[in-house]
Motif scaffolding. Structure first.
Motif, mmCIF file in Angstrom:
data_model
loop_
_atom_site.group_PDB
_atom_site.id
_atom_site.type_symbol
_atom_site.label_atom_id
_atom_site.label_comp_id
_atom_site.label_asym_id
_atom_site.label_seq_id
_atom_site.Cartn_x
_atom_site.Cartn_y
_atom_site.Cartn_z
ATOM 1 N N LYS A 51 0.833 -1.209 0.000
ATOM 2 C CA LYS A 51 0.000 0.000 0.000
ATOM 3 C C LYS A 51 0.869 1.262 0.000
ATOM 4 N N LEU A 54 1.734 1.833 -3.565
ATOM 5 C CA LEU A 54 0.572 2.306 -4.322
ATOM 6 C C LEU A 54 0.138 3.718 -3.928
ATOM 7 N N ILE A 56 -1.443 4.431 -1.185
ATOM 8 C CA ILE A 56 -2.627 4.371 -0.309
ATOM 9 C C ILE A 56 -2.205 4.701 1.120
ATOM 10 N N MET A 88 -3.670 -3.605 -9.882
ATOM 11 C CA MET A 88 -3.662 -4.233 -8.554
ATOM 12 C C MET A 88 -4.786 -5.258 -8.440
ATOM 13 N N PHE A 90 -6.684 -7.180 -5.628
ATOM 14 C CA PHE A 90 -6.855 -7.180 -4.165
ATOM 15 C C PHE A 90 -7.211 -8.577 -3.667
ATOM 16 N N ALA A 94 -12.209 -6.766 -4.172
ATOM 17 C CA ALA A 94 -12.548 -5.332 -4.088
ATOM 18 C C ALA A 94 -13.281 -4.846 -5.332
ATOM 19 N N LEU A 95 -14.171 -5.706 -5.849
ATOM 20 C CA LEU A 95 -14.968 -5.285 -7.003
ATOM 21 C C LEU A 95 -16.058 -4.330 -6.534
ATOM 22 N N PHE A 96 -16.406 -3.370 -7.371
ATOM 23 C CA PHE A 96 -17.448 -2.401 -7.012
ATOM 24 C C PHE A 96 -18.804 -3.079 -7.151
ATOM 25 N N ARG A 157 -9.478 -6.714 -14.319
ATOM 26 C CA ARG A 157 -9.448 -5.273 -14.019
ATOM 27 C C ARG A 157 -8.004 -4.804 -13.839
ATOM 28 N N ASP A 169 -2.177 -9.042 -4.199
ATOM 29 C CA ASP A 169 -2.275 -9.164 -2.747
ATOM 30 C C ASP A 169 -2.977 -10.480 -2.426
#
Lengths: 256, 280
Positions: A51, A54, A56, A88, A90, A94-96, A157, A169
């Motif tokens: 992170k 990245l 973050i 990245m 996750f 971490a899909l919307f 993605r 990750d």
């Protein structure tokens, strides 16, 4: 390797949360086009390290160089330009969850690169196919897919904008062994196909051996070993030996 | 025996010391005050960042439109029902009170002034805090704990521009619209009770409604509504964005968003009322 081009380099990166010193001077680098896997137990600083790269999490001190350029102080458009080099995957996908699959895959293209929605849809279908998903999933919502399929969408993605560096990750966490191996194969295939440099964090040794050109081990916020993947079984490091054997006996004491 | 128990026993043995007690009290008050100031500082910084990103590109019109519909259109039934019955009850109660002074004729004026200046903005604000504040906190909180907000960052999308700014703008713009509609519905509720239950003559009731109403009464209510809309969306976004890990964290964020927005609306209402009507 002397003269090899370093795509990503971390120099003495430190990060604390209050009295909790998570990163205690991480030094590591990845050559262009190579795959580095950082292994380590839970709470050793793997996620904070990735992170930090990245953007973050902002490191307290140290240097993070991408293509030789310092990135820890980047802001605004410079940061955006830097982020466009990254992809990245996750741990949980971490899909919307409010967007259909195709829009998840094409999100970075539409929002980050200004690609029209029609072109982005076509590109998303192409990327979904490249990770073995049929076009019929494009209009489904993430909740309608299995964990393995969600991981594939996450991978699609991550590679959608053809990034220079891809971060993974815990890419196989929560998957059955066969699906985990399928994801490992896809990671190798897509990364090599793009010629991308990859940085993965995992505690799955099977995954690490399959993905990595080089492996590093992080323990208590420091890299304690770094070498070729083929050398991991002869590291001569008792911490690494204990970790790859998954043994309770050894210098690493788990806090229970 | 644990260390704490040993310390307690030692203190008991030494006896009660008013100086130690006073120091302990001061320490606790100081810690609470510092915690409060820290929270105010964090919220102010969050609000400042949110406002900044409302006015700087890129803008997301599709997301803004979605929020405008969600906050405005879908809150209409709950705000409308609240306004209708508030206006009706207000007419009944004010009639009961004024009839004791033979001042029944003031019912229409009291209803319209109460609704436009106070009740419509405050009640609409509180109802929207329950409906929208909770929903925003839960949605953004879930995005936080499932790393969707981190994912936005990795996809070159600023979370403040994508998540916070559209909600702040929509809340600030749509609550005045809701309150304007609530004004009409609330006054109509009073009219229904006044004319059909209390036997006012329709023309007289309408005349009394308009007689003392000024533009300032309505406009001040709309300004209040705008402030309340900002507060509701800000608190939803703030608590959701800073949600702790896990379902419990999202639940706490949702509760905190509604409670803090409701309290802030009531506090802000006093200061705004004083600002608009002091000395009048």
């Amino acid at each position: 390797m002397a003269g090899a081009v370093k795509k990503l380099e971390l120099k003495d990166v430190r990060k604390s949360f209050g009295a909790n010193h998570v990163l205690r001077g991480v030094n590591i680098s990845i050559e262009k086009g190579k795959s580095l896997v950082v292994i380590g137990g839970s709470g050793t600083g793997k996620s904070v390290m990735i992170k930090s790269v990245l953007g973050i999490v902002t490191p307290d001190s140290g240097s993070i160089l991408v293509d030789g350029q310092e990135t820890t102080k980047l802001k605004g458009k410079d940061r955006d330009a830097q982020m466009r080099k990254f992809g990245m995957l996750f741990q949980g996908g971490a899909l919307f969850d409010s967007l259909p699959i195709w829009e998840n895959v094409a999100f970075g293209l539409i929002q980050g690169k200004g690609v029209s929605r029609k072109d982005a849809y076509d590109l998303a279908i192409e990327k979904l196919r490249s990770v073995g998903l049929p076009s019929r999933v494009a209009k489904l919502l993430p909740a309608e897919l299995s964990g393995g399929m969600q991981k594939r969408v996450g991978l699609a993605r991550a590679i959608a904008a053809n990034p220079d560096i891809i971060f993974f990750d815990e890419p196989t966490t929560g998957l059955d062994p066969i699906m985990a191996d399928v994801i490992n194969d896809l990671i190798v295939e897509t990364s090599k196909g793009l010629g991308a440099t990859t940085l993965s964090i995992t505690h799955d040794m099977h995954s690490a051996r399959k993905i990595a050109d080089n492996i590093a081990m992080i323990y208590k916020g420091e890299i304690i070993w770094h070498g070729k993947a083929a050398d991991i079984d002869h590291s001569g490091n008792p911490y690494v030996d204990q970790f790859i054997k998954g043994s309770a006996e050894g210098p690493i004491k788990m806090e229970v | 025996m644990s260390m704490t128990e040993q310390q307690d026993d030692a203190e008991t043995a030494r006896g009660f010391s008013p100086v130690v007690w006073l120091l302990d009290l001061c320490t606790r008050i100081g810690a609470t005050l510092l915690g409060f100031l820290g929270a105010v500082g964090r919220l102010s910084a969050f609000a400042g960042r949110g406002i900044y990103h409302c006015f700087t590109p890129p803008f997301y019109p599709r997301l803004l439109w979605r929020q405008l519909v969600d906050i405005g259109y879908y809150s209409l039934p709950v705000v409308g029902m609240t306004a209708l019955f508030t206006g009706m009850v207000l007419a009944l109660q004010s009639y009961t009170g004024f009839s004791r002074f033979s001042a029944e004729g003031a019912v229409a004026t009291v209803v319209v002034l109460s609704v436009t200046r106070e009740l419509a903005p405050v009640l609409a604000g509180l109802m929207v805090a329950g409906r929208i504040g909770a929903s925003i906190a839960a949605e953004i909180g879930t995005m936080r704990v499932t790393e969707q907000i981190d994912a936005l960052t990795t996809l070159s999308t600023h979370p403040f521009k994508y998540l916070i700014a559209p909600r702040l703008i929509a809340g600030t713009l749509m609550l005045p619209v809701l309150v304007l509609i609530a004004d009409v519905i609330g006054v109509y509720g009073g009219y229904i009770v006044g004319v059909y239950k209390l036997d006012f003559i329709s023309e007289n009731y309408i005349h009394r409604t308009w007689e003392y109403l000024t533009a300032e009464d309505v406009i001040s209510g709309l300004w209040k509504a705008s402030a309340f809309g900002f507060i509701v969306t800000l608190m939803g976004c703030y608590h959701g964005f800073n949600s702790q890990r896990g379902a419990q964290g999202v639940g706490a964020a949702t509760t905190n968003a509604v409670v803090s927005a409701s309290i802030l609306i009531l506090i802000a209402n006093y200061f705004l009322t004083q600002l608009f009507f002091a000395g009048k």
